[in-house]
Scaffold this active site. Sequence first.
Site, short mmCIF file in Angstrom:
data_model
loop_
_atom_site.label_atom_id
_atom_site.label_comp_id
_atom_site.label_asym_id
_atom_site.label_seq_id
_atom_site.Cartn_x
_atom_site.Cartn_y
_atom_site.Cartn_z
N GLY A 461 38.45 46.40 53.70
CA GLY A 461 37.76 45.16 54.00
C GLY A 461 38.68 43.97 53.89
CG PHE A 465 40.19 36.73 47.05
CD1 PHE A 465 40.55 35.74 46.16
CD2 PHE A 465 40.60 38.04 46.83
CE1 PHE A 465 41.34 36.06 45.06
CE2 PHE A 465 41.38 38.35 45.73
CZ PHE A 465 41.75 37.36 44.84
N GLY A 466 41.18 37.54 50.57
CA GLY A 466 42.32 38.38 50.89
C GLY A 466 41.86 39.70 51.47
CB VAL A 468 39.07 44.86 49.85
CG1 VAL A 468 38.64 45.73 48.68
CG2 VAL A 468 38.54 43.45 49.68
CE LYS A 482 37.34 40.99 46.04
NZ LYS A 482 36.17 40.29 45.47
CG ASP A 584 29.19 33.88 49.07
OD1 ASP A 584 28.35 33.60 49.96
OD2 ASP A 584 30.34 34.25 49.32
#
Length: 768
Positions: A461, A465-466, A468, A482, A584
């Site tokens: 994924g 954020f970045g 995974v 992550k 979120d």
Amino acid sequence: MHLFLYLFLLLLISVSIPVSLSANFSTLSITRVHNETLVCALVLRSASSNTSDLICTHFPSGETINYSSEGGYGGGRSIQYSALATADDFLCGITTPAQGKSSMIWWSFADDEDPFNNKRVYWGPLLAISAGDSHVCGLINGSALKCWRWQEFPDDISFKTIAVGGEFVCGITTCGMIKCFGNETDVLMKEPEGNFTTLAAGSHHACAVSASGNLTCWGSGAPKMDHVPDDLVALSLGTNITCILASNGTVYCWGNRATPPELVAREAFVSIEVKGDSVCGVLMKNYSVICWGSKNFENNSLVFEQVLPGMCAPEMSCPCNSSIPGTGTICGNDGHVICKPCTISLSSKVNVPVPSASPPPQNHSTTGGNNNRIRLVVITIGIAGTLLAASIVMVGLVFYKIVINKEQRRFDLARIDPTGQQPNLVRPPSLLRRNGLVSAEFTFRALHRATDSFAEGNKIGSGGFGTVYWGVLPDGCQAAIKRAHHKRRRHTENAFLSELALLSRVNHKHLVGLLGFCDDRGERILVVEYMPNGTLYDHLHRLPPSDSSPLFTSWTARLKIALDAARGIEYLHSYAVPGIIHRDIKSSNILLDSQWTAKVSDFGLSMARTAGTGASAASAGTVGYMDPEYYRLQELTEKSDVYSFGVVLLEIITGFKAVFKTGEDEEPCHVAEYVMPILSSGDIARLIDQRVPMTDTREEVAIEKVLKMAAQCVRSRGRVRPTMREVVMELEWVLGLCGGDEDEMVEVVLEVEDRGSTVSSMSAFDME
Ligand SMILES: *[C@@H]1O[C@H](CO)[C@@H](O)[C@H](O)[C@H]1NC(C)=O
Ligand SMILES: *[C@@H]1O[C@H](CO)[C@@H](O)[C@H](O)[C@H]1NC(C)=O
Ligand SMILES: *[C@@H]1O[C@H](CO)[C@@H](O)[C@H](O)[C@H]1NC(C)=O
Ligand SMILES: *[C@@H]1O[C@H](CO)[C@@H](O)[C@H](O)[C@H]1NC(C)=O
Ligand SMILES: *[C@@H]1O[C@H](CO)[C@@H](O)[C@H](O)[C@H]1NC(C)=O
Ligand SMILES: *[C@@H]1O[C@H](CO)[C@@H](O)[C@H](O)[C@H]1NC(C)=O
Ligand SMILES: *[C@@H]1O[C@H](CO)[C@@H](O)[C@H](O)[C@H]1NC(C)=O
Ligand SMILES: *[C@@H]1O[C@H](CO)[C@@H](O)[C@H](O)[C@H]1NC(C)=O
Ligand SMILES: *[C@@H]1O[C@H](CO)[C@@H](O)[C@H](O)[C@H]1NC(C)=O
Ligand SMILES: *[C@@H]1O[C@H](CO)[C@@H](O)[C@H](O)[C@H]1NC(C)=O
Ligand SMILES: *[C@@H]1O[C@H](CO)[C@@H](O)[C@H](O)[C@H]1NC(C)=O
Ligand SMILES: *[C@@H]1O[C@H](CO)[C@@H](O)[C@H](O)[C@H]1NC(C)=O
């Protein structure tokens, strides 16, 4: 500024939970010294005494030594020992833990050393101790293997339990894998595969019990076992000897002369200890130690009249909530008891599934990034803008280090650099510990290896954020790794800090847990629990409906997932101190583990709830899930999460995305706006996801209730939305209605009773 400092301080408070230790320690130990057998135990001064002495008796000579009366460490003070271990040439006494720390006192039997000149070789938290033929090892720092006066073993593996054998040591990692080290070729590299819970080691062999009850022994001297009892509480191995203590107290042994002598064959034992050719056991009825096996016991099988039969521990810490009756007195009448070890059922019929170390079958998103979701961050001028500026300054100013207070397992704020010179924000702890689980700091190399050099094929994924990745950690645990994008943007940094701080202090079945992190070579990496079944979003909206997915086979399964997630959010709001607002909540942040248990993830935007009324903050979230009131008023309360959860509930029931198009050329429509008019018109059947079969009318009633509650969650005024606690209670009730399994029902009833005062609020959602 003040606000952020406050937040950071609050973020670093953690709760302590007692850990059970008792069965990882023994109060009886056997070894060989030259040609004699030495049996050591904690001998009670009288039947009702809470004081014991560390006594060893040599066989066959019968010579007895009282180590409690000797000088050396402690300077003549009589030290109370709570456990012991012996191997060739030495005896170790473990003192009663004080504030979580024990001392390990060492007596050497070597000819050239004064036998009474003892030394303290260790002082600190000790979670288990195991002695083999010639070595002793323990678990320290929560789960790290440490062996004394032996070679070093890998220190990056977290163990649940260990067993030292002849020239080797084996352990069960936190993921249930067996790993062995040392010099015994018959045992090493032949570790069985599977998920194990119990382990024992002898001179040249080892035995383990898998989670499914398969007892496996390997190495040389492993017995051919017939008439294995149905269950066991302890397993102990010597040289070519294997003994099992069944839960009713009967001892079963395999090996030369190992069968219990006639005198005690029908007696019940509390514990057993095997070493070399000797077997000793503590009798249940009078706590006498009886030994057999070795010729040295030929004329004398009653070794001690009355010993402390196990380690005393706080009653509430007993792993299976039961203790040996009557042990309160010998433990000092202060709430300490000797715990009963857990019963392990043996079944030779169950097949052990061997976990494969290949990447997961499907490529699912974990943070929702590849759902083409626009993450909207609205920064308004005025209060919110000022706060954001303040936060940027503050983040630059706060250079913090979390230090673990080992006894209390708390995170403290250790240092704040007032000069503000420190651009390199985080120096996180070298080892974060929570509730006895270790969240390790990983090196970049270790994670590089775990993810096969961050291979494209391991990618599961990506998001704001970045990226995974899926990976296998050194202890065999699968993990989601992550990795932040290389550029250290401020929001990446904030998300990393926020998620690390929050995850370090929450520990709940329905929140994705933190396993560790990496702050090496400029990397920002979080290592979290791997959730093999991916996101709720993917199952509802992306993957084709399949029979293997419970989301398409039963409404109960969907409602159970909703309840799981609701419980996770309820925990954040009501039980974390201070409360946490997730900010979120969306279906792509609700992940599913191998058992289809749902857990809430992605705490990058979460904030601690400050005292008083709603905190102000720049609103953030995902289009479709963001509370319109929060967006408008910039006032953050738990009710914003309730709104987002309401949208998730609507997705679960209708099968529509949060924002979707009803037709080719139509404007995108929000699921709440779509549902409301139809719901008020009463045409509920039109709203229910047709892909899931409806079994009976009770289910229909249940779903209607959930729809109505979801509608209340997405009301525009936060005040009139239910709380997460009310949502949880309603879902529990509804799940009971559609005949969730019996355990679930019992749980529901108990929880409702516990919450007596709030039960009345349920009526808000009740139908007539
Ligand atoms: C050994 O200690 C661990 C904690 O480190 C605990 O979880 C486990 O239950 C203990 N084992 C037994 C058999 O009590
Ligand atoms: C054991 O060895 C010692 C010398 O090391 C000897 O004096 C003693 O007789 C031996 N005992 C037995 C039972 O063999
Ligand atoms: C062992 O030594 C202690 C301390 O001197 C003494 O109180 C105790 O009675 C002794 N125990 C035995 C069994 O001799
Ligand atoms: C245990 O923790 C201490 C202090 O945090 C550290 O010095 C030591 O190296 C750790 N030991 C292991 C085996 O991780
Ligand atoms: C293994 O054997 C070698 C040589 O016999 C020895 O040097 C080493 O210390 C042994 N290692 C262990 C773990 O016992
Ligand atoms: C291993 O078994 C335990 C107990 O049954 C279970 O809780 C755990 O999830 C299992 N672990 C793995 C990796 O399958
Ligand atoms: C243990 O069994 C092995 C064969 O499996 C044998 O060679 C060895 O001598 C035995 N050891 C003892 C102490 O009986
Ligand atoms: C335990 O159970 C076994 C078989 O079920 C039985 O033979 C044995 O006598 C029992 N032991 C005790 C101490 O009751
Ligand atoms: C046991 O007693 C018999 C007869 O007294 C004696 O011959 C034998 O050596 C003794 N065994 C041991 C191990 O002391
Ligand atoms: C405890 O019971 C065993 C078995 O009945 C017996 O042999 C032993 O003498 C008893 N211990 C004491 C101290 O009476
Ligand atoms: C034994 O119990 C007495 C009174 O119950 C208490 O004062 C004493 O500290 C206890 N000793 C130990 C070693 O627990
Ligand atoms: C038990 O485990 C062993 C070793 O992993 C395996 O070979 C055997 O097939 C398993 N037995 C059953 C019945 O699952």
